[in-house]
Design a protein around this motif. Structure first.
Motif: not given
Ligand SMILES: [Zn+2]
Length: 380
Positions: A318, A320, A322, A335, A338
């Motif tokens: 992701c 973010c 992840e 996700c 986030c």
């Molecule tokens: Zn994320």
């Protein structure tokens, strides 16, 4: 050097002249090749451009048709052969696979070039004046920026084009303050980090049907008959058209990106993982390479920054940071960390931008600066 290609509208007389010049140049090319070959085979002597060009005045004395062709065009034909040999020897020297330069058949020799020299060619408005040939109308569909260096007349199946090699001048574009990441694919040619998608080139599919019909009629028709020849010609025209459309597509998409964004991040593509099969991949690769080449020089000329990144992991992480594993059938990226919920390719494009900006894949402090708005940009 940048090249501009325009369609020519030659009169019947001029077209005949073009064809005759092609014949003369092809014959010259083939005999010069023969000379080089023989010299090499018999005496291991390498013949160079200058010794071949020095023979031109003598040939002209006995051959009226050769004398009718501009000296500069004849010279550039010999230079072209010389370059082919240089490339060949370079490859041999570097231990690469190399094929000895080949004789050119009628359908494999389709252009001749005027190198820039005073009086050889001249473009005023839509009129191109070629030394010893005369005036030809040009369909100038875009403005030429920079200084024209060479002028090549080229036959594509039955149509004629002129290609100008132009010394490139840098033309910085005004800053837009915008940056973008782009994910390449088959579903869409590009998916951008701002949510926009650039639809894939449609022409190949639509031409597929036509191609199949013509290929079938070639197979059905009597070998070497006029009707079969006609069908072969038709087939080549379709292929040529696809090539031109692909080029136009690449020009439009790259120009649009460069106009709209200061900072562009793109995958250094390795499409091995693509699942659509070999043919689709091949088609895609050709279009991609043609596009990337155009994007690279346009970005450079406009003073834009183009960054190419390794796409490994961009679809499984992701933005973010992840890890979000998903196989190809899962089209939506979700996700849990986030809350991002976008098409998987948009997420990839955002990760691509993140990497292009110098962050690592798993960096947790990066946040996309833009909100996503879905929009399709079509260049077909
Ligand atoms: Zn994320």
């Amino acid at each position: 050097m940048k090249s501009y290609k325009f369609k020519l509208k030659p009169s019947k007389r001029i077209e005949n002249e073009f064809l005759e010049w092609l014949d003369v140049c092809r014959e010259l090319y083939n005999s010069a090749l023969q000379e080089r070959r023989d010299a090499w085979k018999l005496n291991k002597i390498s013949v160079n451009y200058y010794s071949q060009a020095a023979q031109l005045p003598e040939i002209k004395l006995v051959r009226e048709d050769v004398a009718g062709v501009s000296a500069q065009v004849l010279q550039s034909t010999l230079r072209r052969l010389s370059k082919t040999f240089d490339d060949f020897f370079r490859r041999v020297k570097n231990g690469k696979k190399a094929e000895f330069p080949r004789f050119k058949g009628k359908s494999f020799f389709d252009s001749f070039t005027f190198p820039q020299m005073k009086g050889a060619f001249n473009l005023t408005g839509n009129n191109l004046r070629l030394s010893k040939i005369g005036k030809v109308k040009v369909r100038l569909h875009r403005q030429i920026i920079g200084k024209i260096k060479t002028c090549t007349s080229k036959r594509e199946v039955k149509d004629w084009f002129v290609i100008f090699a132009v010394e490139d001048e840098k033309q910085p574009l005004p800053k837009t303050g915008k940056q973008i990441g782009a994910d390449a694919g088959i579903e869409n040619f590009l998916t951008l980090s701002n949510g926009s998608t650039i639809a894939n080139f449609k022409f190949y599919e639509s031409s597929q049907k036509k191609l199949r019909i013509v290929q079938r009629s070639i197979a059905r028709r009597k070998k070497a008959s006029n009707r079969q020849r006609k069908a072969v010609l038709h087939l080549r025209r379709i292929h040529q058209k696809i090539k031109n459309q692909r080029n136009n597509f690449g020009h439009r998409v790259s120009a649009w990106l460069v106009r709209n964004f200061d900072f562009i991040v793109i995958e250094d593509l390795n499409l091995i993982g693509m699942t659509k099969g070999f043919l689709a991949k091949q088609i895609y690769d050709v279009a991609w390479n043609s596009f990337l080449q155009k994007l690279t020089y346009k970005a450079e000329n406009a003073g834009r920054q183009l960054v190419k990144i390794n796409p490994n992991g961009t679809s499984q992480t992701c933005v973010c940071g992840e890890t979000v594993k998903k196989d190809l059938s899962v089209r939506q990226h979700q996700c849990k960390v986030c809350g991002s919920s976008v098409h998987r390719d948009i997420n990839s494009a955002q990760v691509i931008l993140k990497l292009g900006l110098g962050n690592s894949l798993k960096d947790r402090t990066y946040h996309p600066s833009e909100s996503v708005s879905l929009e399709t940009v079509c260049f077909n």
